[in-house]
Motif scaffolding. Structure first.
Motif, PDB file in Angstrom:
ATOM      1  N   ASN A  60      10.551  -4.599  -2.132  1.00 38.71           N
ATOM      2  CA  ASN A  60       9.480  -5.546  -2.419  1.00 38.71           C
ATOM      3  C   ASN A  60       9.711  -6.308  -3.721  1.00 38.71           C
ATOM      4  O   ASN A  60       9.257  -7.435  -3.867  1.00 38.71           O
ATOM      5  N   LEU A  61      10.416  -5.697  -4.659  1.00 38.33           N
ATOM      6  CA  LEU A  61      10.716  -6.356  -5.926  1.00 38.33           C
ATOM      7  C   LEU A  61      11.908  -7.296  -5.822  1.00 38.33           C
ATOM      8  O   LEU A  61      12.264  -7.945  -6.795  1.00 38.33           O
ATOM      9  N   GLY A  62      12.540  -7.366  -4.671  1.00 34.81           N
ATOM     10  CA  GLY A  62      13.616  -8.308  -4.446  1.00 34.81           C
ATOM     11  C   GLY A  62      15.012  -7.745  -4.593  1.00 34.81           C
ATOM     12  O   GLY A  62      15.983  -8.488  -4.514  1.00 34.81           O
ATOM     13  N   PHE A  63      15.126  -6.452  -4.845  1.00 34.75           N
ATOM     14  CA  PHE A  63      16.448  -5.842  -4.924  1.00 34.75           C
ATOM     15  C   PHE A  63      17.008  -5.669  -3.526  1.00 34.75           C
ATOM     16  O   PHE A  63      16.291  -5.345  -2.588  1.00 34.75           O
ATOM     17  N   ASN A  64      18.302  -5.885  -3.392  1.00 36.17           N
ATOM     18  CA  ASN A  64      18.952  -5.734  -2.100  1.00 36.17           C
ATOM     19  C   ASN A  64      19.352  -4.271  -1.933  1.00 36.17           C
ATOM     20  O   ASN A  64      20.290  -3.799  -2.560  1.00 36.17           O
ATOM     21  N   VAL A  65      18.624  -3.562  -1.100  1.00 34.94           N
ATOM     22  CA  VAL A  65      18.909  -2.156  -0.826  1.00 34.94           C
ATOM     23  C   VAL A  65      19.725  -2.111   0.457  1.00 34.94           C
ATOM     24  O   VAL A  65      19.195  -2.303   1.542  1.00 34.94           O
ATOM     25  N   PRO A  66      21.030  -1.882   0.356  1.00 32.85           N
ATOM     26  CA  PRO A  66      21.890  -1.966   1.533  1.00 32.85           C
ATOM     27  C   PRO A  66      21.698  -0.809   2.506  1.00 32.85           C
ATOM     28  O   PRO A  66      21.527   0.326   2.101  1.00 32.85           O
ATOM     29  N   GLY A  67      21.708  -1.139   3.767  1.00 33.82           N
ATOM     30  CA  GLY A  67      21.770  -0.155   4.844  1.00 33.82           C
ATOM     31  C   GLY A  67      20.606   0.802   4.937  1.00 33.82           C
ATOM     32  O   GLY A  67      19.860   0.771   5.897  1.00 33.82           O
ATOM     33  N   LEU A  68      20.455   1.656   3.953  1.00 34.27           N
ATOM     34  CA  LEU A  68      19.456   2.707   4.008  1.00 34.27           C
ATOM     35  C   LEU A  68      18.043   2.129   4.042  1.00 34.27           C
ATOM     36  O   LEU A  68      17.179   2.624   4.749  1.00 34.27           O
ATOM     37  N   GLY A  69      17.808   1.060   3.323  1.00 36.79           N
ATOM     38  CA  GLY A  69      16.493   0.423   3.330  1.00 36.79           C
ATOM     39  C   GLY A  69      16.134  -0.110   4.701  1.00 36.79           C
ATOM     40  O   GLY A  69      14.999   0.035   5.158  1.00 36.79           O
ATOM     41  N   VAL A 125      11.093  13.437  -0.106  1.00 36.40           N
ATOM     42  CA  VAL A 125      11.272  12.412   0.937  1.00 36.40           C
ATOM     43  C   VAL A 125      10.320  11.251   0.705  1.00 36.40           C
ATOM     44  O   VAL A 125      10.709  10.085   0.760  1.00 36.40           O
ATOM     45  N   LEU A 126       9.063  11.556   0.417  1.00 33.76           N
ATOM     46  CA  LEU A 126       8.080  10.505   0.186  1.00 33.76           C
ATOM     47  C   LEU A 126       8.404   9.692  -1.067  1.00 33.76           C
ATOM     48  O   LEU A 126       8.234   8.469  -1.085  1.00 33.76           O
ATOM     49  N   ILE A 127       8.885  10.340  -2.110  1.00 33.58           N
ATOM     50  CA  ILE A 127       9.265   9.631  -3.330  1.00 33.58           C
ATOM     51  C   ILE A 127      10.438   8.699  -3.068  1.00 33.58           C
ATOM     52  O   ILE A 127      10.442   7.539  -3.497  1.00 33.58           O
ATOM     53  N   ILE A 128      11.433   9.161  -2.339  1.00 36.16           N
ATOM     54  CA  ILE A 128      12.606   8.339  -2.036  1.00 36.16           C
ATOM     55  C   ILE A 128      12.219   7.149  -1.165  1.00 36.16           C
ATOM     56  O   ILE A 128      12.619   6.009  -1.429  1.00 36.16           O
ATOM     57  N   VAL A 129      11.421   7.400  -0.138  1.00 34.31           N
ATOM     58  CA  VAL A 129      10.995   6.314   0.749  1.00 34.31           C
ATOM     59  C   VAL A 129      10.174   5.292  -0.031  1.00 34.31           C
ATOM     60  O   VAL A 129      10.383   4.081   0.083  1.00 34.31           O
ATOM     61  N   GLY A 130       9.257   5.762  -0.848  1.00 34.25           N
ATOM     62  CA  GLY A 130       8.437   4.860  -1.650  1.00 34.25           C
ATOM     63  C   GLY A 130       9.261   4.044  -2.621  1.00 34.25           C
ATOM     64  O   GLY A 130       9.022   2.843  -2.810  1.00 34.25           O
ATOM     65  N   THR A 131      10.249   4.665  -3.230  1.00 34.69           N
ATOM     66  CA  THR A 131      11.126   3.956  -4.165  1.00 34.69           C
ATOM     67  C   THR A 131      11.924   2.872  -3.459  1.00 34.69           C
ATOM     68  O   THR A 131      12.047   1.748  -3.966  1.00 34.69           O
ATOM     69  N   LEU A 132      12.439   3.180  -2.285  1.00 28.41           N
ATOM     70  CA  LEU A 132      13.202   2.177  -1.541  1.00 28.41           C
ATOM     71  C   LEU A 132      12.334   0.990  -1.138  1.00 28.41           C
ATOM     72  O   LEU A 132      12.756  -0.161  -1.237  1.00 28.41           O
ATOM     73  N   PHE A 133      11.106   1.269  -0.684  1.00 27.92           N
ATOM     74  CA  PHE A 133      10.197   0.172  -0.334  1.00 27.92           C
ATOM     75  C   PHE A 133       9.832  -0.657  -1.566  1.00 27.92           C
ATOM     76  O   PHE A 133       9.759  -1.881  -1.508  1.00 27.92           O
ATOM     77  N   LEU A 134       9.608   0.001  -2.702  1.00 27.29           N
ATOM     78  CA  LEU A 134       9.273  -0.718  -3.921  1.00 27.29           C
ATOM     79  C   LEU A 134      10.424  -1.609  -4.363  1.00 27.29           C
ATOM     80  O   LEU A 134      10.214  -2.777  -4.723  1.00 27.29           O
ATOM     81  N   LEU A 135      11.641  -1.079  -4.339  1.00 29.62           N
ATOM     82  CA  LEU A 135      12.806  -1.877  -4.708  1.00 29.62           C
ATOM     83  C   LEU A 135      12.970  -3.076  -3.791  1.00 29.62           C
ATOM     84  O   LEU A 135      13.283  -4.185  -4.239  1.00 29.62           O
TER      85      LEU A 135
END
Length: 54
Positions: free
Chosen positions: A22-31, A10-20
């Motif tokens: 912050n890097l400017g990727f559009n993470v739809p919905g779940l982010g 869970v922590l890895i997934i949450v961290g990855t979504l926040f990193l993406l």
């Protein structure tokens, strides 16, 4: 032991979504959902670790 693996994932997934995000990727919905409910996620993970102690 299983609770630790789930908490880690869970922590890895949450961290990855926040990193993406912050890097400017559009993470739809779940982010957006996670960015709104991250305190509840931390509480659930903490409770899971607390109650899975042996």
């Amino acid at each position: 032991m299983k609770g630790n693996i789930i908490a880690a994932l869970v922590l890895i997934i949450v961290g990855t979504l926040f990193l993406l995000r912050n890097l400017g990727f559009n993470v739809p919905g779940l982010g957006n959902l996670i960015s709104t409910w991250w305190p509840a996620i931390l509480i659930v993970v903490g409770l899971g670790l607390l109650f899975n102690r042996k």
